[in-house]
Motif scaffolding. Structure first.
Motif, PDB file in Angstrom:
ATOM      1  N   LEU A 142       0.369  16.581  38.626  1.00 29.68           N
ATOM      2  CA  LEU A 142       1.323  17.849  39.533  1.00 29.68           C
ATOM      3  C   LEU A 142       2.174  18.345  38.264  1.00 29.68           C
ATOM      4  O   LEU A 142       1.941  19.244  38.348  1.00 29.68           O
ATOM      5  CB  LEU A 142       1.229  17.208  40.344  1.00 29.68           C
ATOM      6  N   GLY A 200       1.028  20.409  35.995  1.00 36.00           N
ATOM      7  CA  GLY A 200       0.363  22.065  35.871  1.00 36.00           C
ATOM      8  C   GLY A 200      -0.654  21.408  35.936  1.00 36.00           C
ATOM      9  O   GLY A 200      -1.640  23.166  36.016  1.00 36.00           O
ATOM     10  N   ILE A 247      -3.398  20.149  38.695  1.00 37.82           N
ATOM     11  CA  ILE A 247      -3.803  20.383  39.493  1.00 37.82           C
ATOM     12  C   ILE A 247      -2.669  21.222  40.454  1.00 37.82           C
ATOM     13  O   ILE A 247      -1.460  20.719  39.663  1.00 37.82           O
ATOM     14  CB  ILE A 247      -4.261  18.811  40.159  1.00 37.82           C
ATOM     15  N   ALA A 248      -2.669  22.005  41.497  1.00 36.18           N
ATOM     16  CA  ALA A 248      -2.042  22.188  42.464  1.00 36.18           C
ATOM     17  C   ALA A 248      -1.493  21.772  43.401  1.00 36.18           C
ATOM     18  O   ALA A 248      -2.257  20.616  43.381  1.00 36.18           O
ATOM     19  CB  ALA A 248      -2.251  23.466  42.823  1.00 36.18           C
ATOM     20  N   GLN A 249      -0.179  21.737  43.918  1.00 32.95           N
ATOM     21  CA  GLN A 249       0.222  20.323  45.176  1.00 32.95           C
ATOM     22  C   GLN A 249      -0.889  20.762  46.082  1.00 32.95           C
ATOM     23  O   GLN A 249      -0.986  22.482  46.306  1.00 32.95           O
ATOM     24  CB  GLN A 249       1.880  21.396  45.433  1.00 32.95           C
ATOM     25  N   GLN A 259      -0.252  24.673  48.329  1.00 31.45           N
ATOM     26  CA  GLN A 259       0.707  25.521  47.417  1.00 31.45           C
ATOM     27  C   GLN A 259      -0.372  26.457  46.516  1.00 31.45           C
ATOM     28  O   GLN A 259      -1.049  26.040  46.348  1.00 31.45           O
ATOM     29  CB  GLN A 259       1.800  25.225  46.595  1.00 31.45           C
ATOM     30  N   GLU A 289       1.272  28.465  44.531  1.00 30.93           N
ATOM     31  CA  GLU A 289       1.446  28.298  43.062  1.00 30.93           C
ATOM     32  C   GLU A 289       1.614  27.228  42.150  1.00 30.93           C
ATOM     33  O   GLU A 289       1.526  25.612  43.133  1.00 30.93           O
ATOM     34  CB  GLU A 289       3.174  28.788  43.345  1.00 30.93           C
ATOM     35  N   ILE A 290       1.199  27.023  41.119  1.00 35.40           N
ATOM     36  CA  ILE A 290       1.390  25.553  40.134  1.00 35.40           C
ATOM     37  C   ILE A 290       2.711  25.692  40.072  1.00 35.40           C
ATOM     38  O   ILE A 290       2.934  26.653  38.492  1.00 35.40           O
ATOM     39  CB  ILE A 290       0.225  25.634  39.183  1.00 35.40           C
ATOM     40  N   VAL A 322       5.649  23.276  37.028  1.00 39.35           N
ATOM     41  CA  VAL A 322       5.702  22.380  35.626  1.00 39.35           C
ATOM     42  C   VAL A 322       7.245  21.839  35.817  1.00 39.35           C
ATOM     43  O   VAL A 322       7.534  22.788  35.533  1.00 39.35           O
ATOM     44  CB  VAL A 322       5.384  23.243  34.953  1.00 39.35           C
TER      45      VAL A 322
END
Length: 73
Positions: free
Chosen positions: A14, A17, A19-21, A24, A26-27, A29
């Protein structure tokens, strides 16, 4: 033990970046958090050396190698 490795690996993915939250679009970092999780996995590897089952050691080694590769990239 494998659950702990999975939790730390997921947190690192996570933060990197990969995998996405959940929930959400947007990713985000966060390299400091990713480094922290990777360092925790490395510490677990060092502190449990010789005391893990084959499956546990293989899972930890593989997760750590993959995460380190993504972090460097």
């Amino acid at each position: 033990f494998l659950t702990l490795v999975g939790i730390l690996a997921t947190q690192a993915m996570l933060a990197l970046g990969v995998i996405a939250q959940p929930g959400q679009k947007e990713i985000m970092v966060d390299l400091l958090h990713a480094k922290y999780c990777i360092d925790m996995l490395a510490m677990l590897r060092d502190k449990t050396k010789g005391n893990l089952a084959g499956e546990e050691e293989a899972e930890l080694t593989q997760a750590l190698a993959e995460l380190q590769h993504v972090f460097v990239a």
